[in-house]
Design an enzyme around this catalytic site. Structure first.
Site, short mmCIF file in Angstrom:
data_model
loop_
_atom_site.label_atom_id
_atom_site.label_comp_id
_atom_site.label_asym_id
_atom_site.label_seq_id
_atom_site.Cartn_x
_atom_site.Cartn_y
_atom_site.Cartn_z
N ARG A 170 0.85 -1.19 0.00
CA ARG A 170 0.00 0.00 0.00
C ARG A 170 0.88 1.23 0.00
NH1 ARG A 170 -4.44 1.48 4.54
NH2 ARG A 170 -2.66 1.14 5.88
N THR B 174 -0.94 7.55 -1.29
CA THR B 174 -2.20 7.46 -2.06
C THR B 174 -3.14 6.39 -1.50
OG1 THR B 174 -1.31 5.77 -3.53
CG2 THR B 174 -0.92 8.05 -4.18
N ASP C 226 -1.51 -2.37 13.00
CA ASP C 226 -0.97 -2.94 11.77
C ASP C 226 -0.79 -4.45 11.97
OD1 ASP C 226 1.03 -1.86 9.17
OD2 ASP C 226 1.07 -3.94 9.83
N1 URA Z 1 -3.88 -2.78 7.53
C1 URA Z 1 -3.61 -3.07 8.82
O1 URA Z 1 -2.72 -3.88 9.13
N2 URA Z 1 -4.36 -2.47 9.79
C2 URA Z 1 -5.35 -1.61 9.49
O2 URA Z 1 -6.00 -1.11 10.43
C3 URA Z 1 -5.61 -1.31 8.13
C4 URA Z 1 -4.86 -1.92 7.17
#
Ligand code: URA
Length: 210
Positions: free
Chosen positions: A105, A109, A201
């Site tokens: 990701r 963006t 995360d």
């Molecule tokens: N990816 C993650 O690991 N945690 C989130 O809250 C959103 C995306």
């Protein structure tokens, strides 16, 4: 699967999820819980695997007994956090074929960038289960499903631990045929694309990278 979104409200799933959300939970414990909860979610996502019958001789008599039909299912991990869900599914379905989609990701963006794709052959003849613990914006999930469809998949399910309403809506718009199974539909995304209340995360928590 008829429902677009299934939230598994089984008490064991909800209990384990609460432990995973706790920021004090260790990396080792987080990984163990993710494996266990994934097994329970996998039970739900594989509920309509096709069956046939086979003759079996029990110690008592012969019978026609149910057995899985067709090609082995394909399990596809969306890297890197999806890898934390592989073992849980494979414990239930050990002969599943395994593929990987590498997307990261872009933190500016929030859009997915592809860097790896390897899928089992004959995807069109298999149930395909894509796994990623967090359905957040839905951008990477939609992109991963796009790739799986391009590779021939027609029967795809998405298995995640947490979903945000925004991600569910995005998936429904892009891939209404793909059913989602999750342990919780959380409140919302924050401005950085993290699920709230969420668990932080997922990749960092399972691999201890932060
Ligand atoms: N990816 C993650 O690991 N945690 C989130 O809250 C959103 C995306």
């Amino acid at each position: 699967m008829a429902e677009h979104l299934t939230v598994v409200d089984h008490p064991l799933v909800q209990h384990k999820l609460t432990l995973m959300r706790d920021k004090g939970t260790s990396t080792a414990e987080f990984r163990r819980l993710l494996r266990e909860i994934t097994q329970l979610l996998a039970y739900e996502v594989t509920r309509d695997l096709p069956l046939t019958t086979t003759p079996v001789e029990t110690p008592m008599e012969d019978m026609e007994a149910p057995i899985l039909a067709g090609k082995k299912l394909a399990l596809v991990s969306i890297l890197r956090a999806g890898n934390g869900m592989l073992d849980g599914v494979l414990e239930l379905v050990p002969s599943a074929r395994v593929g990987f989609v590498g997307l990261y990701r872009d933190e500016e963006t929030l859009k997915p960038v592809q860097y790896y794709f390897k899928a089992p052959e004959s995807l069109n003849d298999r149930m395909v289960i894509a796994v990623d613990p967090m359905l957040a914006t839905g951008n990477s999930s939609v992109a991963a499903i796009d790739l799986l469809k391009e590779a021939g998949a027609t029967d795809i399910r998405f298995l995640c631990l947490l979903a945000a309403p925004e991600g569910v809506a995005r998936m429904k718009e892009a891939h209404p045929d793909v059913s989602i199974v999750t342990a919780s539909l959380d409140r919302e995304l924050n401005e950085k694309g993290y699920i709230m209340p969420g668990l932080g995360d997922a990749g960092d928590r399972m691999f201890g990278t932060k």
